[in-house]
Design a protein around this motif. Sequence first.
Motif, PDB file in Angstrom:
ATOM      1  N   GLY A   1      49.633  46.979  40.809  1.00  0.00           N
ATOM      2  CA  GLY A   1      50.073  47.365  42.259  1.00  0.00           C
ATOM      3  C   GLY A   1      49.458  46.522  43.277  1.00  0.00           C
ATOM      4  N   GLY A   2      49.049  45.319  42.973  1.00  0.00           N
ATOM      5  CA  GLY A   2      48.497  44.486  44.007  1.00  0.00           C
ATOM      6  C   GLY A   2      47.065  44.459  44.413  1.00  0.00           C
ATOM      7  N   ALA A   3      46.497  45.404  43.529  1.00  0.00           N
ATOM      8  CA  ALA A   3      45.147  45.669  43.733  1.00  0.00           C
ATOM      9  C   ALA A   3      44.338  44.508  43.564  1.00  0.00           C
ATOM     10  CB  ALA A   3      44.509  46.677  42.866  1.00  0.00           C
ATOM     11  N   LYS A   4      43.312  44.117  44.153  1.00  0.00           N
ATOM     12  CA  LYS A   4      42.101  43.003  43.886  1.00  0.00           C
ATOM     13  C   LYS A   4      41.865  43.088  42.515  1.00  0.00           C
ATOM     14  CE  LYS A   4      37.754  41.892  44.819  1.00  0.00           C
ATOM     15  NZ  LYS A   4      36.633  42.016  45.464  1.00  0.00           N
ATOM     16  N   SER A   5      41.878  41.902  41.757  1.00  0.00           N
ATOM     17  CA  SER A   5      41.238  41.872  40.553  1.00  0.00           C
ATOM     18  C   SER A   5      40.187  41.042  40.130  1.00  0.00           C
ATOM     19  CB  SER A   5      42.253  41.409  39.394  1.00  0.00           C
ATOM     20  OG  SER A   5      42.491  40.035  39.827  1.00  0.00           O
ATOM     21  N   ASP A   6      38.994  41.598  39.615  1.00  0.00           N
ATOM     22  CA  ASP A   6      37.993  40.736  39.306  1.00  0.00           C
ATOM     23  C   ASP A   6      38.250  39.480  38.495  1.00  0.00           C
ATOM     24  OD1 ASP A   6      36.217  42.778  40.532  1.00  0.00           O
ATOM     25  OD2 ASP A   6      35.992  43.876  38.559  1.00  0.00           O
ATOM     26  N   CYS A   7      37.302  38.525  38.711  1.00  0.00           N
ATOM     27  CA  CYS A   7      37.615  37.327  38.140  1.00  0.00           C
ATOM     28  C   CYS A   7      37.018  37.318  36.726  1.00  0.00           C
ATOM     29  CB  CYS A   7      37.024  36.093  39.040  1.00  0.00           C
ATOM     30  SG  CYS A   7      37.777  36.044  40.455  1.00  0.00           S
ATOM     31  N   HIS A   8      37.886  36.970  35.635  1.00  0.00           N
ATOM     32  CA  HIS A   8      37.568  36.889  34.186  1.00  0.00           C
ATOM     33  C   HIS A   8      36.720  36.097  33.944  1.00  0.00           C
ATOM     34  CE1 HIS A   8      38.946  36.102  30.201  1.00  0.00           C
ATOM     35  NE2 HIS A   8      38.944  37.399  29.807  1.00  0.00           N
ATOM     36  N   THR A   9      35.780  36.070  33.230  1.00  0.00           N
ATOM     37  CA  THR A   9      34.939  35.181  32.570  1.00  0.00           C
ATOM     38  C   THR A   9      35.194  34.708  31.164  1.00  0.00           C
ATOM     39  OG1 THR A   9      33.226  36.340  34.105  1.00  0.00           O
ATOM     40  CG2 THR A   9      32.310  34.734  32.220  1.00  0.00           C
ATOM     41  N   LEU A  10      35.015  33.557  30.762  1.00  0.00           N
ATOM     42  CA  LEU A  10      35.557  33.126  29.570  1.00  0.00           C
ATOM     43  C   LEU A  10      34.266  33.383  28.704  1.00  0.00           C
ATOM     44  CD1 LEU A  10      37.576  29.981  29.766  1.00  0.00           C
ATOM     45  CD2 LEU A  10      38.403  32.041  28.723  1.00  0.00           C
TER      46      LEU A  10
ATOM     47  N   THR B   1      44.133  37.556  24.637  1.00  0.00           N
ATOM     48  CA  THR B   1      43.976  38.617  25.720  1.00  0.00           C
ATOM     49  C   THR B   1      44.988  38.205  26.910  1.00  0.00           C
ATOM     50  OG1 THR B   1      41.694  39.311  25.027  1.00  0.00           O
ATOM     51  CG2 THR B   1      42.380  40.043  27.333  1.00  0.00           C
ATOM     52  N   GLU B   2      45.799  39.097  27.095  1.00  0.00           N
ATOM     53  CA  GLU B   2      46.729  38.757  28.384  1.00  0.00           C
ATOM     54  C   GLU B   2      45.955  39.046  29.892  1.00  0.00           C
ATOM     55  OE1 GLU B   2      51.367  40.080  29.624  1.00  0.00           O
ATOM     56  OE2 GLU B   2      50.264  41.302  28.411  1.00  0.00           O
ATOM     57  N   LEU B   3      46.222  37.976  30.714  1.00  0.00           N
ATOM     58  CA  LEU B   3      45.512  38.043  31.805  1.00  0.00           C
ATOM     59  C   LEU B   3      46.107  38.670  33.106  1.00  0.00           C
ATOM     60  CD1 LEU B   3      43.785  34.732  31.256  1.00  0.00           C
ATOM     61  CD2 LEU B   3      42.587  36.989  31.082  1.00  0.00           C
ATOM     62  N   TYR B   4      45.617  39.549  34.006  1.00  0.00           N
ATOM     63  CA  TYR B   4      46.109  39.940  34.992  1.00  0.00           C
ATOM     64  C   TYR B   4      45.683  38.990  36.130  1.00  0.00           C
ATOM     65  CZ  TYR B   4      46.367  42.676  39.370  1.00  0.00           C
ATOM     66  OH  TYR B   4      46.788  42.881  40.712  1.00  0.00           O
ATOM     67  N   GLY B   5      46.495  38.674  37.227  1.00  0.00           N
ATOM     68  CA  GLY B   5      46.113  37.671  38.209  1.00  0.00           C
ATOM     69  C   GLY B   5      46.729  38.092  39.483  1.00  0.00           C
TER      70      GLY B   5
ATOM     71  N   ASN C   1      39.386  33.806  44.133  1.00  0.00           N
ATOM     72  CA  ASN C   1      39.152  34.174  45.416  1.00  0.00           C
ATOM     73  C   ASN C   1      38.410  35.538  45.600  1.00  0.00           C
ATOM     74  OD1 ASN C   1      39.591  35.345  48.098  1.00  0.00           O
ATOM     75  ND2 ASN C   1      41.130  33.752  48.463  1.00  0.00           N
ATOM     76  N   PRO C   2      37.329  35.684  45.909  1.00  0.00           N
ATOM     77  CA  PRO C   2      36.600  36.971  46.176  1.00  0.00           C
ATOM     78  C   PRO C   2      37.303  38.040  46.773  1.00  0.00           C
ATOM     79  CG  PRO C   2      35.333  34.974  47.035  1.00  0.00           C
ATOM     80  CD  PRO C   2      36.590  34.549  46.828  1.00  0.00           C
ATOM     81  N   ASP C   3      38.233  37.764  47.822  1.00  0.00           N
ATOM     82  CA  ASP C   3      38.935  38.806  48.533  1.00  0.00           C
ATOM     83  C   ASP C   3      40.106  39.129  47.770  1.00  0.00           C
ATOM     84  OD1 ASP C   3      37.096  38.564  50.625  1.00  0.00           O
ATOM     85  OD2 ASP C   3      38.041  37.003  51.646  1.00  0.00           O
ATOM     86  N   GLU C   4      40.826  38.083  47.012  1.00  0.00           N
ATOM     87  CA  GLU C   4      42.006  38.413  46.410  1.00  0.00           C
ATOM     88  C   GLU C   4      42.046  38.520  44.849  1.00  0.00           C
ATOM     89  OE1 GLU C   4      44.768  35.402  47.665  1.00  0.00           O
ATOM     90  OE2 GLU C   4      44.300  35.944  49.713  1.00  0.00           O
ATOM     91  N   GLY C   5      40.884  37.997  44.308  1.00  0.00           N
ATOM     92  CA  GLY C   5      40.720  37.718  42.717  1.00  0.00           C
ATOM     93  C   GLY C   5      41.190  36.675  42.174  1.00  0.00           C
ATOM     94  N   ALA C   6      41.610  36.745  40.920  1.00  0.00           N
ATOM     95  CA  ALA C   6      41.742  35.775  39.988  1.00  0.00           C
ATOM     96  C   ALA C   6      43.396  35.303  40.276  1.00  0.00           C
ATOM     97  CB  ALA C   6      41.659  35.841  38.664  1.00  0.00           C
ATOM     98  N   PHE C   7      43.629  34.040  39.993  1.00  0.00           N
ATOM     99  CA  PHE C   7      45.063  33.516  39.600  1.00  0.00           C
ATOM    100  C   PHE C   7      44.749  32.209  38.890  1.00  0.00           C
ATOM    101  CE2 PHE C   7      43.482  31.534  43.589  1.00  0.00           C
ATOM    102  CZ  PHE C   7      44.350  30.254  43.733  1.00  0.00           C
ATOM    103  N   TYR C   8      45.652  31.885  38.105  1.00  0.00           N
ATOM    104  CA  TYR C   8      45.696  31.213  37.008  1.00  0.00           C
ATOM    105  C   TYR C   8      46.888  29.976  37.501  1.00  0.00           C
ATOM    106  CZ  TYR C   8      42.965  34.500  34.950  1.00  0.00           C
ATOM    107  OH  TYR C   8      41.836  35.451  34.665  1.00  0.00           O
ATOM    108  N   GLN C   9      46.763  28.954  36.709  1.00  0.00           N
ATOM    109  CA  GLN C   9      47.643  27.572  36.985  1.00  0.00           C
ATOM    110  C   GLN C   9      47.514  26.679  35.849  1.00  0.00           C
ATOM    111  OE1 GLN C   9      46.754  25.318  40.315  1.00  0.00           O
ATOM    112  NE2 GLN C   9      48.582  23.853  39.968  1.00  0.00           N
ATOM    113  N   ALA C  10      48.649  26.683  35.237  1.00  0.00           N
ATOM    114  CA  ALA C  10      48.921  25.679  34.126  1.00  0.00           C
ATOM    115  C   ALA C  10      48.755  24.392  34.564  1.00  0.00           C
ATOM    116  CB  ALA C  10      50.283  26.077  33.503  1.00  0.00           C
TER     117      ALA C  10
END
Length: 179
Positions: free
Chosen positions: A47-56, A174-178, A85-94
């Motif tokens: 629902g658009g909530a900020k996500s924490d950044c995932h650590t490998l 593990t499927e990731l939320y971004g 982004n600390p305000d928006e969380g994680a996003f991924y890019q191939a």
Amino acid sequence: MTSIRHALVTTVLACAALTLTACQPEDTADADGTVTPSATASHAAKGGAKSDCHTLAPGHKYVQVESVSGAMNTLTVKDATQNCNPDEGAFYQANGKEHEYTVASDSTPIYVLHVKKKGPAKMTAANGGIEHVRVCANGTAHDTDTASADTSDCYGENFYDVAVNSNGKVTEMTELYGS
């Protein structure tokens, strides 16, 4: 007057402690009763909530699954990176080169996010995990399918945290939320 200040300070400290503990990911119990921190709890918010950044974890990498083929065990993926982004969380890019990996075994653990069901689910490759990945990446359930599969339970962009062994086989996904 001093007792009022003490009461106020105690209330403020209690509220701060509650706020801090409310932000911690929930632990989950496996089928054998072993309690482990949820692998996807920090990035499974919807629902658009900020996500924490995932650590490998050591030996893991980010990939975007492009397709699943063969006997439901060959993954075509592109390497990916995480931006945080600390305000928006994680996003991924191939952004890497394309690879083909096979799944190590039918019991390979696959953690998926659901849209229809609440929260993440632990599956195995043979028990719905690869089928979920395939439906979300390919839009079909099997190689021979001509009709589209129901993708309404797919989260989105097909980014995963994977562990690949020295033989080039996926041993965990593990499927990731971004955001």
